[in-house]
Design a protein around this motif. Structure first.
Motif, short mmCIF file in Angstrom:
data_model
loop_
_atom_site.label_atom_id
_atom_site.label_comp_id
_atom_site.label_asym_id
_atom_site.label_seq_id
_atom_site.Cartn_x
_atom_site.Cartn_y
_atom_site.Cartn_z
N ALA A 83 -65.26 -8.08 56.31
CA ALA A 83 -63.82 -8.25 56.12
C ALA A 83 -63.11 -6.90 56.04
O ALA A 83 -62.01 -6.73 56.57
CB ALA A 83 -63.55 -9.06 54.85
N ALA A 84 -63.76 -5.93 55.39
CA ALA A 84 -63.19 -4.58 55.31
C ALA A 84 -63.10 -3.95 56.70
O ALA A 84 -62.10 -3.32 57.05
CB ALA A 84 -64.03 -3.72 54.38
N ALA A 85 -64.15 -4.13 57.50
CA ALA A 85 -64.12 -3.62 58.86
C ALA A 85 -63.03 -4.30 59.68
O ALA A 85 -62.32 -3.65 60.46
CB ALA A 85 -65.48 -3.83 59.53
N GLY A 86 -62.85 -5.59 59.47
CA GLY A 86 -61.80 -6.32 60.17
C GLY A 86 -60.41 -5.82 59.80
O GLY A 86 -59.54 -5.68 60.66
N ALA A 87 -60.20 -5.53 58.51
CA ALA A 87 -58.91 -4.99 58.07
C ALA A 87 -58.64 -3.64 58.72
O ALA A 87 -57.51 -3.34 59.12
CB ALA A 87 -58.90 -4.85 56.55
N MET A 88 -59.69 -2.83 58.87
CA MET A 88 -59.53 -1.52 59.50
C MET A 88 -59.19 -1.66 60.97
O MET A 88 -58.36 -0.93 61.50
CB MET A 88 -60.83 -0.72 59.32
N GLY A 130 -58.42 2.20 50.21
CA GLY A 130 -58.22 1.01 49.38
C GLY A 130 -59.34 0.01 49.53
O GLY A 130 -59.82 -0.56 48.55
N ALA A 131 -59.79 -0.21 50.77
CA ALA A 131 -60.90 -1.13 51.00
C ALA A 131 -62.20 -0.60 50.38
O ALA A 131 -63.00 -1.38 49.84
CB ALA A 131 -61.08 -1.36 52.49
N THR A 183 -50.89 -2.68 52.12
CA THR A 183 -50.99 -3.55 50.94
C THR A 183 -51.26 -5.00 51.35
O THR A 183 -52.06 -5.70 50.72
CB THR A 183 -49.70 -3.48 50.11
N VAL A 184 -50.60 -5.45 52.41
CA VAL A 184 -50.83 -6.82 52.89
C VAL A 184 -52.27 -6.99 53.35
O VAL A 184 -52.93 -7.99 53.02
CB VAL A 184 -49.85 -7.15 54.03
N LEU A 185 -52.79 -6.03 54.10
CA LEU A 185 -54.18 -6.12 54.57
C LEU A 185 -55.16 -6.07 53.40
O LEU A 185 -56.16 -6.80 53.38
CB LEU A 185 -54.47 -4.98 55.55
N LEU A 186 -54.88 -5.24 52.42
CA LEU A 186 -55.78 -5.15 51.26
C LEU A 186 -55.71 -6.40 50.40
O LEU A 186 -56.71 -6.78 49.79
CB LEU A 186 -55.43 -3.91 50.43
N ALA A 187 -54.55 -7.05 50.36
CA ALA A 187 -54.45 -8.30 49.60
C ALA A 187 -55.35 -9.37 50.21
O ALA A 187 -56.02 -10.13 49.49
CB ALA A 187 -52.99 -8.78 49.59
N GLY A 188 -55.38 -9.43 51.54
CA GLY A 188 -56.29 -10.37 52.19
C GLY A 188 -57.74 -10.03 51.92
O GLY A 188 -58.57 -10.92 51.66
N VAL A 192 -61.13 -12.07 49.77
CA VAL A 192 -62.50 -12.23 50.26
C VAL A 192 -63.50 -11.63 49.27
O VAL A 192 -64.50 -12.26 48.91
CB VAL A 192 -62.66 -11.55 51.64
N VAL A 193 -63.21 -10.41 48.81
CA VAL A 193 -64.14 -9.72 47.91
C VAL A 193 -64.24 -10.43 46.57
O VAL A 193 -65.34 -10.63 46.03
CB VAL A 193 -63.71 -8.26 47.70
N SER A 194 -63.09 -10.84 46.00
CA SER A 194 -63.13 -11.52 44.70
C SER A 194 -63.82 -12.87 44.80
O SER A 194 -64.58 -13.26 43.92
CB SER A 194 -61.71 -11.69 44.15
N GLY A 195 -63.59 -13.59 45.91
CA GLY A 195 -64.27 -14.87 46.10
C GLY A 195 -65.76 -14.69 46.24
O GLY A 195 -66.55 -15.46 45.69
#
Length: 212
Positions: A83-88, A130-131, A183-188, A192-195
């Motif tokens: 998910a972090a790679a996808g955000a990047m 941030g990620a 911030t929007v990308l990190l919120a998504g 994922v990370v918290s779940g």
């Protein structure tokens, strides 16, 4: 929801002002005139937003998170790192069309050109550092270590942002808009990370009582 709605509203406002050449643009240009003092220090700070600097930091954090998750027996140990790679990857996908659409010229400190809004370097720094923090926070046990990590990653983002404005590579609004996108990308990513962390915690056997 606030981490999604407020940044999106602010980003929409800034983008509207940039496209319409609204009053905020005049304030932005005057502020830039006060802040821009090109020097070696600001150039080095701006480099913190380079892909060659920021992405390896995220890659290392993703590798550590994936390795620790697999060692702990997590069901989908690879998901937070993916998910972090996808955000990047989404950073250039979102930023490039916006640069072409807004067609904003650069500051007087850079050669004449367009396509400076929003700041790709700032978005890269926000998402990469941030990620990295979001991936590593669940692995740290002490509050002091978590605080240190957050402060370090925040300092890297702010340092890159300050360097980009101080050197004149970007207008201040270019940077603020990229904070909103990041911030929007990190919120998504946080969802994922918290779940994933909750699922791992719920499925981790206790040494004293057996499965929790």
């Amino acid at each position: 929801m606030l981490l999604l709605v407020l940044p999106l509203l602010l980003f929409a406002l800034i983008t509207w002002q940039v496209v319409a050449d609204g009053p905020l643009v005049g304030v932005d240009e005057r502020l830039s005139g006060v802040l821009v003092v090109p020097d070696r220090a600001s150039e080095l700070l701006a480099d913190l937003g380079n892909v060659e600097v920021a992405v390896p930091v995220l890659a290392l954090a993703a590798a550590v998170a994936a390795w620790r998750g697999r060692a702990a027996g997590a069901d989908r140990w690879w998901l937070p790192a993916a998910a972090a790679a996808g955000a990047m990857v989404l950073v250039p996908v979102l930023v490039a069309p916006l640069k072409a659409w807004t067609d904003r010229p650069g500051t007087p400190a850079v050669p004449p050109a367009v396509g400076y809004y929003p700041s790709g370097h700032t978005a890269t720094a926000v998402v990469a550092y941030g990620a990295a923090a979001l991936l590593l926070l669940p692995l740290l046990r002490s509050a002091a270590a978590r605080r240190t990590l957050v402060l370090l990653c925040s300092a890297l983002v702010l340092g890159a942002s300050y360097g980009l404005v101080r050197r004149g590579y970007h207008w201040p609004l270019d940077v603020v808009a990229s904070w909103c996108l990041g911030t929007v990308l990190l919120a998504g990513l946080y969802r994922v990370v918290s779940g994933s962390s909750r699922r791992t915690s719920a499925g981790t056997p206790s040494p004293r009582t057996g499965p929790s």
